[in-house]
Design a protein around this motif. Structure first.
Motif, PDB file in Angstrom:
ATOM      1  N   ARG A  60       0.822  -1.180  -0.024  1.00  0.00           N
ATOM      2  CA  ARG A  60      -0.022  -0.005   0.066  1.00  0.00           C
ATOM      3  C   ARG A  60       0.897   1.338   0.018  1.00  0.00           C
ATOM      4  O   ARG A  60       1.863   1.259   0.865  1.00  0.00           O
ATOM      5  CB  ARG A  60      -0.931  -0.005   1.050  1.00  0.00           C
ATOM      6  CG  ARG A  60      -2.122  -0.943   1.148  1.00  0.00           C
ATOM      7  CD  ARG A  60      -3.036  -0.656  -0.042  1.00  0.00           C
ATOM      8  NE  ARG A  60      -3.990  -1.615  -0.054  1.00  0.00           N
ATOM      9  CZ  ARG A  60      -4.745  -1.488  -1.018  1.00  0.00           C
ATOM     10  NH1 ARG A  60      -5.229  -0.281  -1.738  1.00  0.00           N
ATOM     11  NH2 ARG A  60      -5.801  -2.325  -0.889  1.00  0.00           N
ATOM     12  N   ASP A 158      -7.716   7.134  -3.935  1.00  0.00           N
ATOM     13  CA  ASP A 158      -7.483   5.843  -3.094  1.00  0.00           C
ATOM     14  C   ASP A 158      -8.374   4.625  -3.658  1.00  0.00           C
ATOM     15  O   ASP A 158      -8.046   3.371  -3.386  1.00  0.00           O
ATOM     16  CB  ASP A 158      -8.328   6.154  -1.658  1.00  0.00           C
ATOM     17  CG  ASP A 158      -7.370   6.915  -0.716  1.00  0.00           C
ATOM     18  OD1 ASP A 158      -6.003   7.224  -1.046  1.00  0.00           O
ATOM     19  OD2 ASP A 158      -7.773   7.840   0.105  1.00  0.00           O
ATOM     20  N   SER A 164      -2.269   3.456   0.674  1.00  0.00           N
ATOM     21  CA  SER A 164      -2.556   3.579   1.989  1.00  0.00           C
ATOM     22  C   SER A 164      -3.232   4.825   2.171  1.00  0.00           C
ATOM     23  O   SER A 164      -2.849   5.800   2.210  1.00  0.00           O
ATOM     24  CB  SER A 164      -1.356   3.500   2.987  1.00  0.00           C
ATOM     25  OG  SER A 164      -1.683   3.559   4.327  1.00  0.00           O
ATOM     26  N   PRO A 165      -4.711   4.750   2.551  1.00  0.00           N
ATOM     27  CA  PRO A 165      -5.674   6.110   2.756  1.00  0.00           C
ATOM     28  C   PRO A 165      -5.120   6.491   4.257  1.00  0.00           C
ATOM     29  O   PRO A 165      -5.818   7.729   4.607  1.00  0.00           O
ATOM     30  CB  PRO A 165      -6.825   5.455   2.526  1.00  0.00           C
ATOM     31  CG  PRO A 165      -6.882   4.033   3.077  1.00  0.00           C
ATOM     32  CD  PRO A 165      -5.534   3.560   2.494  1.00  0.00           C
ATOM     33  N   ARG A 166      -4.400   6.017   5.114  1.00  0.00           N
ATOM     34  CA  ARG A 166      -4.031   6.574   6.439  1.00  0.00           C
ATOM     35  C   ARG A 166      -3.686   7.738   6.433  1.00  0.00           C
ATOM     36  O   ARG A 166      -2.703   8.158   5.772  1.00  0.00           O
ATOM     37  CB  ARG A 166      -3.387   5.363   7.092  1.00  0.00           C
ATOM     38  CG  ARG A 166      -4.036   3.988   7.334  1.00  0.00           C
ATOM     39  CD  ARG A 166      -2.824   3.250   8.330  1.00  0.00           C
ATOM     40  NE  ARG A 166      -1.482   3.340   7.849  1.00  0.00           N
ATOM     41  CZ  ARG A 166      -0.458   3.422   8.680  1.00  0.00           C
ATOM     42  NH1 ARG A 166      -0.909   3.055  10.030  1.00  0.00           N
ATOM     43  NH2 ARG A 166       0.670   3.596   8.309  1.00  0.00           N
ATOM     44  N   ARG A 167      -4.015   8.498   7.701  1.00  0.00           N
ATOM     45  CA  ARG A 167      -3.314   9.877   7.710  1.00  0.00           C
ATOM     46  C   ARG A 167      -1.869   9.949   7.939  1.00  0.00           C
ATOM     47  O   ARG A 167      -1.048  10.680   7.325  1.00  0.00           O
ATOM     48  CB  ARG A 167      -3.953  10.513   9.236  1.00  0.00           C
ATOM     49  CG  ARG A 167      -3.203  11.740   9.453  1.00  0.00           C
ATOM     50  CD  ARG A 167      -3.564  11.664  11.041  1.00  0.00           C
ATOM     51  NE  ARG A 167      -2.874  13.023  11.586  1.00  0.00           N
ATOM     52  CZ  ARG A 167      -1.719  13.041  12.030  1.00  0.00           C
ATOM     53  NH1 ARG A 167      -0.757  12.027  12.226  1.00  0.00           N
ATOM     54  NH2 ARG A 167      -1.366  14.343  12.408  1.00  0.00           N
ATOM     55  N   ALA A 168      -1.335   8.756   8.389  1.00  0.00           N
ATOM     56  CA  ALA A 168       0.335   8.789   8.475  1.00  0.00           C
ATOM     57  C   ALA A 168       0.962   8.454   7.257  1.00  0.00           C
ATOM     58  O   ALA A 168       2.131   8.391   7.263  1.00  0.00           O
ATOM     59  CB  ALA A 168       0.491   7.465   9.458  1.00  0.00           C
ATOM     60  N   ASP A 169       0.052   8.210   6.284  1.00  0.00           N
ATOM     61  CA  ASP A 169       0.649   8.040   4.901  1.00  0.00           C
ATOM     62  C   ASP A 169       0.223   8.931   3.737  1.00  0.00           C
ATOM     63  O   ASP A 169       0.556   8.663   2.725  1.00  0.00           O
ATOM     64  CB  ASP A 169       0.589   6.562   4.414  1.00  0.00           C
ATOM     65  CG  ASP A 169       1.125   5.482   5.296  1.00  0.00           C
ATOM     66  OD1 ASP A 169       2.205   5.570   5.523  1.00  0.00           O
ATOM     67  OD2 ASP A 169       0.504   4.306   5.576  1.00  0.00           O
ATOM     68  N   THR A 170      -0.401   9.935   4.222  1.00  0.00           N
ATOM     69  CA  THR A 170      -0.849  11.036   3.609  1.00  0.00           C
ATOM     70  C   THR A 170      -0.136  12.387   3.726  1.00  0.00           C
ATOM     71  O   THR A 170      -0.283  12.839   4.723  1.00  0.00           O
ATOM     72  CB  THR A 170      -2.353  11.106   3.526  1.00  0.00           C
ATOM     73  OG1 THR A 170      -2.980   9.526   3.379  1.00  0.00           O
ATOM     74  CG2 THR A 170      -2.936  12.015   2.394  1.00  0.00           C
ATOM     75  N   LYS A 191      -6.649  15.047  10.596  1.00  0.00           N
ATOM     76  CA  LYS A 191      -7.138  13.436  10.323  1.00  0.00           C
ATOM     77  C   LYS A 191      -6.814  13.060   9.145  1.00  0.00           C
ATOM     78  O   LYS A 191      -6.887  11.958   8.901  1.00  0.00           O
ATOM     79  CB  LYS A 191      -8.611  13.463  10.738  1.00  0.00           C
ATOM     80  CG  LYS A 191      -8.695  13.653  12.273  1.00  0.00           C
ATOM     81  CD  LYS A 191     -10.484  13.300  12.641  1.00  0.00           C
ATOM     82  CE  LYS A 191     -10.572  13.740  14.381  1.00  0.00           C
ATOM     83  NZ  LYS A 191     -11.907  13.369  14.544  1.00  0.00           N
ATOM     84  N   GLY A 194      -0.797  13.892   7.263  1.00  0.00           N
ATOM     85  CA  GLY A 194       0.313  13.427   8.268  1.00  0.00           C
ATOM     86  C   GLY A 194       1.504  14.319   8.190  1.00  0.00           C
ATOM     87  O   GLY A 194       2.130  14.221   9.160  1.00  0.00           O
TER      88      GLY A 194
END
Length: 297
Positions: A60, A158, A164-170, A191, A194
């Protein structure tokens, strides 16, 4: 690698991605989304850079949304005929960063109002707003622009790419006015994003006068919006030539606020590049270390 060791090797990496560095044999490929529609803002082109070997099964990919997308990859589209060459830079970084894709959002003739952070702008005096609007007509459209990015473009990316749609990866990034809107995006949508990389952030707003009015409004905004948990990651830089000669006192004020909110080397980096001008060639040399800061494993 510790952060301090990584910081020590930044000059070496800057040399690696300089104009004299060899171009990787395969810097990946671009997918061009022409006239991407929106109910919030004017349609625009979007380029999606995919690294060599994409998609890898089970991987991802982190995503970096970058402003002024026409300047990122192809010199034929770039302002002044110089592109940032983000594709070659990320290909050269290789395993030093997480697997990622880059979404280059082209600007339009509404670039200035779309990239002007609306809430700090509204906090300025009416007289200074009027002065800015005489120079660059139109009220800010940044809130609508960010709705386009967050509610329309990101869901499309996405859905159609292996992200990876997560905040930590955006992440979000841009230069000059693009630096302002990137910071605003990270703070308005904590949210979603990142981190943000802000190159030669144009704190004065005006191109005619180097005033502190907007910086003062940004300081007030940051004091309200910055979380004390030390997130998101924030990268800033500036040169000292041409328009960048204005920026140091503004950036020092911004840095003092960020430091007071508990940010440190793990989540905040502010760099000065003496002699660097306000142009694509300068940002091309600095985009690698900034992306490495955001995307380091």
């Amino acid at each position: 690698m510790t952060f301090l060791h990584w910081l020590a090797v930044l000059p070496l990496f800057a040399a690696l991605v300089s104009d004299d560095a060899p171009t990787p044999a395969n810097p990946g490929r671009l997918e061009h989304l022409a006239d991407f529609p929106s109910k919030f803002v004017k349609a625009r082109n979007v380029d999606v850079w995919l690294p060599e070997g994409y998609p890898q099964p089970g991987t991802r990919y982190a995503v970096v949304y970058m402003q002024d997308g026409q300047n990122l990859f192809d010199p034929k589209n770039a302002y002044g005929g110089v592109a940032w060459e983000v594709d070659s830079t990320l290909a050269a970084l290789g395993p030093a960063v997480r697997p990622c894709i880059v979404v280059g959002i082209w600007n339009t003739d509404r670039r200035f109002p779309e990239y002007t952070p609306a809430k700090p702008y509204a906090a300025m005096s009416a007289a200074h707003r009027a002065q800015i609007e005489q120079e660059r007509p139109g009220a800010p459209l940044s809130d609508a622009y960010l709705k386009f990015v967050v509610q329309e473009l990101k869901p499309y990316v996405d859905k159609h790419f292996q992200t990876s749609p997560r905040r930590a990866d955006t992440f979000v990034a841009g230069s000059s006015m693009g630096g302002l809107i990137s910071l605003y995006a990270a703070l308005e949508y904590p949210k979603v994003f990142g981190g943000a990389a802000c190159f030669s952030t144009h704190w004065p707003l005006s191109l005619k006068e180097n005033t502190s009015d907007f910086t003062t409004a940004m300081v007030q905004y940051l004091n309200k919006q910055l979380p004390r948990s030390g997130q998101p990651k924030l990268y800033f830089d500036h040169g000292s030539a041409t328009l960048d000669a204005w920026y140091e006192p503004h950036q020092l004020r911004i840095d003092s606020v960020i430091r007071a909110h508990g940010y440190g080397p793990g989540n905040w980096l502010s760099r000065s590049f003496p002699g660097a001008a306000h142009n694509e060639a300068a940002w091309k040399k600095r985009v690698g270390p900034a992306l490495q800061f955001l995307l380091r494993r």
